[in-house]
Design a protein around this motif. Structure first.
Motif, short mmCIF file in Angstrom:
data_model
loop_
_atom_site.label_atom_id
_atom_site.label_comp_id
_atom_site.label_asym_id
_atom_site.label_seq_id
_atom_site.Cartn_x
_atom_site.Cartn_y
_atom_site.Cartn_z
N ASP A 426 4.67 8.47 21.50
CA ASP A 426 5.87 8.86 22.27
C ASP A 426 6.79 7.66 22.44
OD1 ASP A 426 4.97 11.47 22.54
OD2 ASP A 426 4.18 11.17 24.58
N VAL A 427 6.21 6.52 22.79
CA VAL A 427 7.01 5.30 22.96
C VAL A 427 7.63 4.88 21.64
CG1 VAL A 427 6.88 2.83 23.49
CG2 VAL A 427 5.76 4.49 24.98
N LEU A 428 6.86 4.95 20.55
CA LEU A 428 7.40 4.59 19.24
C LEU A 428 8.58 5.49 18.88
CD1 LEU A 428 7.23 2.96 16.62
CD2 LEU A 428 5.52 4.60 15.80
N ASP A 429 8.45 6.77 19.13
CA ASP A 429 9.54 7.72 18.85
C ASP A 429 10.78 7.36 19.66
OD1 ASP A 429 10.93 9.92 17.94
OD2 ASP A 429 9.77 11.39 19.06
N GLU A 430 10.57 7.08 20.94
CA GLU A 430 11.70 6.72 21.81
C GLU A 430 12.36 5.43 21.37
OE1 GLU A 430 12.47 5.67 26.56
OE2 GLU A 430 10.52 6.42 25.89
N VAL A 431 11.55 4.45 21.02
CA VAL A 431 12.08 3.14 20.61
C VAL A 431 12.86 3.27 19.30
CG1 VAL A 431 11.35 0.92 19.68
CG2 VAL A 431 10.43 1.71 21.86
N LEU A 432 12.32 3.99 18.34
CA LEU A 432 13.03 4.18 17.07
C LEU A 432 14.36 4.89 17.31
CD1 LEU A 432 10.11 5.22 14.69
CD2 LEU A 432 11.44 3.11 14.57
N GLY A 433 14.35 5.88 18.21
CA GLY A 433 15.59 6.57 18.52
C GLY A 433 16.64 5.64 19.11
N SER A 434 16.21 4.76 20.00
CA SER A 434 17.17 3.83 20.62
C SER A 434 17.70 2.82 19.61
CB SER A 434 16.52 3.12 21.81
OG SER A 434 15.51 2.22 21.38
N ILE A 435 16.85 2.39 18.68
CA ILE A 435 17.28 1.43 17.65
C ILE A 435 18.29 2.09 16.73
CG2 ILE A 435 16.48 0.15 15.62
CD1 ILE A 435 13.83 -0.30 17.14
N GLU A 436 18.03 3.33 16.33
CA GLU A 436 18.98 4.02 15.46
C GLU A 436 20.30 4.27 16.19
OE1 GLU A 436 16.91 7.48 14.09
OE2 GLU A 436 15.81 6.38 12.54
N ALA A 437 20.21 4.61 17.48
CA ALA A 437 21.43 4.84 18.26
C ALA A 437 22.26 3.57 18.37
CB ALA A 437 21.07 5.36 19.66
N ASP A 438 21.60 2.40 18.38
CA ASP A 438 22.31 1.12 18.46
C ASP A 438 22.81 0.66 17.10
OD1 ASP A 438 21.87 1.05 21.15
OD2 ASP A 438 20.14 -0.30 21.04
N GLY A 439 22.55 1.45 16.05
CA GLY A 439 23.05 1.12 14.72
C GLY A 439 22.31 -0.03 14.05
N ILE A 440 21.10 -0.31 14.47
CA ILE A 440 20.33 -1.40 13.89
C ILE A 440 19.57 -0.91 12.67
CG2 ILE A 440 18.41 -3.02 14.27
CD1 ILE A 440 19.21 -3.05 17.21
N ALA A 441 19.66 -1.65 11.58
CA ALA A 441 18.95 -1.27 10.35
C ALA A 441 18.54 -2.54 9.61
CB ALA A 441 19.80 -0.39 9.46
#
Length: 441
Positions: A426-441
């Motif tokens: 659950d935490v991994l899912d949330e963290v990945l979502g926040s990283i994608e929302a911040d435009g980090i790649a």
């Protein structure tokens, strides 16, 4: 804060400045651990973390398992140290346990205290049994340790100040990779290509004969890459044909991590020598090798370490092995690993940073990419997953060396609960979502 606490805090801060190893680049808040139990650890500020690194995959059982701790304490009361000229009860007990578990005829056991020396022990034994041989073959993405010899046997280091001290006997060969196959090949076609290139290397690519081929059955720090059963079977056939010693480096994959006791069992391929370490002893330092009955062993003085037969670690290892069997942790690793990979596949429908999902068992990881079409690695996203995971109380594993890593590892102790694994994902899912929302790649 009282005077004692103030003095301790000052001493700890002073101690940090004296460490010779540089902190991770950009990491100004390295966690100081003070307590561990099961799949949880606590830092000196009282914060709790779910440990999905098993402390470098060394806690097959959860940290500070009572059975292991009691076995170690009991041994501490009897004898803490014996030089290798002598036997001890835990030495002989552990050897008997390992003989019962060892794949095939790997019944000769040797010990040391960390994985790099286990690899060196395996290589020494291979050269002893191949007199006159001059070469060792390794994989391009292999990782075998950070001693001088094992660094030379591992994937190329971008800046290597130790090259002048290292042996020049290692030749790297390509291996199959199902996620990044050469020229779009299917896995079996690429497997046959790599086996053909290997045989060409043995017959035409090196001066002199080859003593050994060493491989991690699942390439660990090089990307959690499963080379596949047919490739390992092909290695076995080629090594037998040419009289080469086949070594499996199972420092990371042994004692239940793959859902089998050893990766050799998982793949049903038996090497001539196998290294073990990390998960054998419940967090106490111990490693070693299992060797075929067909091989000549070491003569006096050829392989001896003052603390190589640490009785406390060996007593802990006996207790650890007994607990792994009694608790069916191989079965639990398979079940929990299946759950984790299923969740990750579902997660990948939403999280485009996930390029690939890897197992087996609790050898779980995801590769993060900037773009799924190009498969360009995203080490920046991986670094953010680690950092944001820490903030949310979950320690994910990450390939860190030289900033090359774009892998996130979810490898808690084998007895991690279903609820704890669900929370980590659950935490991994949330963290990945926040990283994608911040435009980090």
């Amino acid at each position: 804060m009282n005077t004692h606490n103030t003095d301790l805090a000052q001493e700890l801060e002073r101690g940090k400045t004296g460490l010779i190893h540089d902190p991770r680049e950009g990491d100004t808040s390295k966690i100081t651990l003070v307590k561990a139990k099961g799949s949880l650890v606590w830092d000196d500020k009282g914060r709790e973390y779910l440990d999905c690194t098993s402390q470098a995959w060394s806690n097959s059982l959860g940290a500070n398992d009572d059975r292991v701790v009691e076995a170690a304490i009991a041994q501490l009361r009897d004898i803490t140290h014996a030089r290798p000229n002598f036997n001890t009860i835990p030495l002989l007990q552990l050897t008997a346990r390992l003989q019962k578990l060892s794949p095939g005829d790997l019944n000769r056991i040797g010990y040391c205290l960390h994985g790099s020396l286990a690899v060196e022990m395996a290589l020494k034994l291979a050269f002893k049994n191949r007199p006159g041989a001059q070469n060792v073959i390794v994989m391009q993405d292999s990782y075998h340790g950070r001693s001088l010899v094992t660094m030379a046997a591992s994937w190329p280091h971008p800046t290597n100040p130790f090259a002048a001290l290292q042996p020049r006997c290692f030749t790297r060969v390509p291996h199959p990779d199902s996620y990044r196959p050469r020229m779009g090949m299917d896995l079996e076609t690429e497997t046959q290509l790599c086996l053909s290139l290997l045989e060409d290397t043995i017959t035409k690519g090196v001066d002199g004969s080859v003593a050994a081929l060493i491989i991690e059955p699942i390439l660990g720090n090089g990307g959690h890459i499963m080379v596949g059963k047919s490739y390992l079977q092909g290695l076995r056939e080629i090594c037998t044909k040419h009289g080469i010693i086949l070594i499996f480096d199972e420092i990371q994959s042994c004692f239940g991590r793959t859902g089998a006791m050893f990766a050799a069992d998982y793949y049903d391929v038996v090497p001539d020598i196998m290294t073990f370490g990390k998960g054998i002893s419940g967090g106490f330092p111990l490693a070693g090798i299992m060797a075929s009955d067909r091989l000549e062993g070491f003569a006096s003085g050829e392989d001896a370490l003052t603390f190589g037969q640490f009785p406390v670690s060996m007593a802990a290892a006996v207790a650890t092995i007994d607990a792994i069997i009694a608790d069916d942790l191989c079965g639990k690793a398979r079940a929990l690993g299946d759950y984790a990979t299923q969740r990750l596949h579902e997660m990948s429908d939403r999280r485009k940073l996930i390029g690939d999902i890897r197992g087996p068992g609790l050898f779980v990881s995801i590769e993060l990419v900037k773009d799924r079409t190009t498969k360009a690695p995203s080490p920046r996203a991986a670094a953010e997953v680690y950092r944001r995971g820490v903030e949310k109380g979950v320690l994910f594993g990450e390939s860190r060396y030289a900033g090359l890593g774009n892998l996130i590892k979810v490898k808690p102790p084998l007895d991690c609960s279903h609820a704890q694994m669900a929370h980590a994902l659950d935490v991994l899912d949330e963290v990945l979502g926040s990283i994608e929302a911040d435009g980090i790649a």
